[in-house]
Design an enzyme around this catalytic site. Structure first.
Site, short mmCIF file in Angstrom:
data_model
loop_
_atom_site.label_atom_id
_atom_site.label_comp_id
_atom_site.label_asym_id
_atom_site.label_seq_id
_atom_site.Cartn_x
_atom_site.Cartn_y
_atom_site.Cartn_z
N SER A 1 -7.14 -3.76 13.95
CA SER A 1 -6.62 -3.10 15.15
C SER A 1 -7.71 -2.67 16.13
O SER A 1 -7.56 -2.83 17.34
CB SER A 1 -5.79 -1.89 14.74
OG SER A 1 -6.57 -0.98 13.96
N CYS B 1 -3.94 6.27 0.00
CA CYS B 1 -3.40 5.01 -0.50
C CYS B 1 -2.99 5.08 -1.97
O CYS B 1 -2.70 4.04 -2.59
CB CYS B 1 -4.41 3.89 -0.27
SG CYS B 1 -4.86 3.72 1.47
N ARG C 1 -3.67 3.11 12.39
CA ARG C 1 -3.11 4.33 11.79
C ARG C 1 -2.15 5.01 12.73
O ARG C 1 -1.25 5.72 12.30
CB ARG C 1 -4.25 5.25 11.32
CG ARG C 1 -5.00 4.60 10.15
CD ARG C 1 -6.17 5.40 9.64
NE ARG C 1 -6.92 4.62 8.64
CZ ARG C 1 -8.11 4.93 8.18
NH1 ARG C 1 -8.71 6.05 8.60
NH2 ARG C 1 -8.72 4.18 7.30
N LYS D 1 -12.21 -7.61 5.38
CA LYS D 1 -11.60 -6.76 6.40
C LYS D 1 -12.52 -5.58 6.68
O LYS D 1 -12.94 -4.92 5.72
CB LYS D 1 -10.26 -6.27 5.86
CG LYS D 1 -9.55 -5.31 6.76
CD LYS D 1 -8.29 -4.83 6.13
CE LYS D 1 -7.70 -3.76 7.02
NZ LYS D 1 -6.61 -3.09 6.40
N CYS E 1 0.86 -1.18 0.00
CA CYS E 1 0.00 0.00 0.00
C CYS E 1 0.90 1.23 0.00
O CYS E 1 2.09 1.13 0.28
CB CYS E 1 -0.94 0.01 1.20
SG CYS E 1 -2.31 1.19 0.96
N LYS F 1 -12.55 -4.79 1.33
CA LYS F 1 -12.07 -3.98 2.44
C LYS F 1 -12.97 -2.76 2.58
O LYS F 1 -13.17 -2.01 1.63
CB LYS F 1 -10.62 -3.56 2.17
CG LYS F 1 -10.06 -2.59 3.20
CD LYS F 1 -8.57 -2.37 2.99
CE LYS F 1 -8.05 -1.28 3.90
NZ LYS F 1 -6.61 -1.09 3.76
C1 PBG Z 1 -3.22 0.18 4.63
C2 PBG Z 1 -3.82 -0.66 5.66
C3 PBG Z 1 -4.68 -0.32 6.72
C4 PBG Z 1 -4.87 -1.48 7.47
C5 PBG Z 1 -4.17 -2.50 6.84
N1 PBG Z 1 -3.54 -1.99 5.72
C6 PBG Z 1 -5.23 0.99 7.13
C7 PBG Z 1 -6.21 1.66 6.29
O1 PBG Z 1 -6.63 1.17 5.24
O2 PBG Z 1 -6.56 2.77 6.66
C8 PBG Z 1 -5.67 -1.60 8.75
C9 PBG Z 1 -5.31 -2.73 9.63
C10 PBG Z 1 -5.84 -2.65 11.02
O3 PBG Z 1 -6.64 -1.78 11.38
O4 PBG Z 1 -5.40 -3.50 11.81
N2 PBG Z 1 -4.06 0.69 3.67
#
Ligand code: PBG
Length: 339
Positions: A275, A130, A206, A249, A120, A196
């Site tokens: 997370s 992204c 983040r 996700k 990413c 996602k």
């Molecule tokens: C990168 C990415 C993110 C997560 C995984 N890859 C953050 C987002 O998309 O803002 C989140 C993973 C998590 O919250 O554990 N794009």
């Protein structure tokens, strides 16, 4: 199957009977443990919103990877925090970038681990989006896809086992597959974050990855939480573009998507227990409001039961330890529940 001929409680009477008819099992082999690698020497920064998770410089990362492997976990997912961010995400595809160095270090020191590289651009962009942001503020799909393919290729050149694009640009699986194949990496699988959502549960990540968008949000590329047909379509598209595994996700608020994508595609499926899901259990447990071990195992089991083959989770180390407990007790001649 009527009462009183059938009494479901008969088979719930003892732990042995319950174990005999248990339909779903967890095993450390299905876990993927996320790791955050940061530039610098001897750095081990705790992530406040994610107790037990750290930003690690390479030396600590290797130690952590050894620990992970010793628990029977076979897979790690790498995220990088570069020392400089710019508007071209150049840290993402730098052959000496932080993830590229981490890939080499883990493959050299803990070769039994499967190293998955999260592809990413948000961690490497000064604006935290992204992809490439145009003058009108829009994220440009096709230009971003070129950089994503370049990033995936540079991970492969560093020796990564699997690439996992998480950006949600359209057409990136085709572009990544052809970039990899063109340079002789046809055997590197792509685990696509196909489905996602634009979720509020990514907040703690983040902080860990230092990647919040500096303006706006991610709703023009990540999915609307209200949609399920679209989630299935995204998975099917990525399979047709050459993904080897698709993903849902977050996990717990989207178990319906896990069930639906698994049953309709019969394709390998990952779920990302993100997370925010981790932070909620950790916070409740720290307050004594929930039994951490029981809650974590129930949450992971639910994700597996819904249809996930693989689970990306920050609980992986704890869960692997807890899964090993009954075996240790049995070896010591003690039954976990006494009968
Ligand atoms: C990168 C990415 C993110 C997560 C995984 N890859 C953050 C987002 O998309 O803002 C989140 C993973 C998590 O919250 O554990 N794009």
């Amino acid at each position: 199957m009527y009462y009183p001929q059938y009494r479901p409680r008969r088979m719930r009477k003892t732990d042995n009977l319950r174990a005999m008819i248990r339909e779903t099992h967890l095993h450390p082999h299905i876990f993927v443990y996320p790791l955050f690698v940061i530039h610098g020497e001897d750095v081990r920064n705790p992530v406040k919103s994610m107790p037990g998770v750290f930003q690690l410089s390479i030396n600590h990362l290797v130690e952590e990877a050894k620990d992970v492997a010793s628990l029977g976990i076979r897979n790690v997912l790498l995220f990088g925090i570069p020392d400089v961010k710019d508007e071209a995400a150049s840290g993402a595809y730098d052959p000496e970038g932080v993830v590229q160095m981490a890939i080499r270090a883990i493959k050299e020191n803990v070769p039994q681990l499967t190293v998955i590289g999260d592809v990413c651009l948000c961690e490497y962009m000064s604006h935290g989006h992204c992809g490439i942001v145009r003058e009108d503020g829009c994220v440009d799909n096709d230009l971003s896809v070129e950089l994503l393919a370049k990033t995936a290729l540079s991970y492969a050149e560093a020796g990564v086992d699997v690439v996992a694009p998480s950006d949600m640009m359209d057409g990136r699986i085709t572009a990544i597959r052809s970039a990899l194949d063109h340079e002789g990496h046809q055997d590197v699988p792509i685990f696509s974050y196909s489905t996602k959502y634009a979720s509020s549960f990514y907040g703690p990540f983040r902080e860990a990855a230092e990647s919040p968008p500096q303006f706006g949000d991610r709703k023009s590329y990540q999915m609307d939480p209200a949609n399920t047909d679209e989630g299935l379509r995204e998975a099917i598209m990525d399979i047709e573009e050459g993904a080897d595994m698709v993903m849902v996700k977050p996990a717990l608020p989207y178990l319906d998507l896990i069930y639906r994508i698994k049953s309709e595609t019969r394709f390998p499926l990952a779920a990302y227990n993100v997370s925010g899901e981790y932070a909620m259990i950790k916070a409740a447990a720290a307050n004594g409001w929930i039994d951490e071990k029981a809650a974590v195992m129930e949450a992971l089991l639910s994700i597996k039961r819904a249809g996930a083959d693989m689970i990306i989770t920050y609980h992986a180390k704890d869960a692997a330890r807890w899964l090993a407990e009954p075996m240790r007790m049995a070896a010591a001649g003690r039954h976990p529940e006494g009968r």
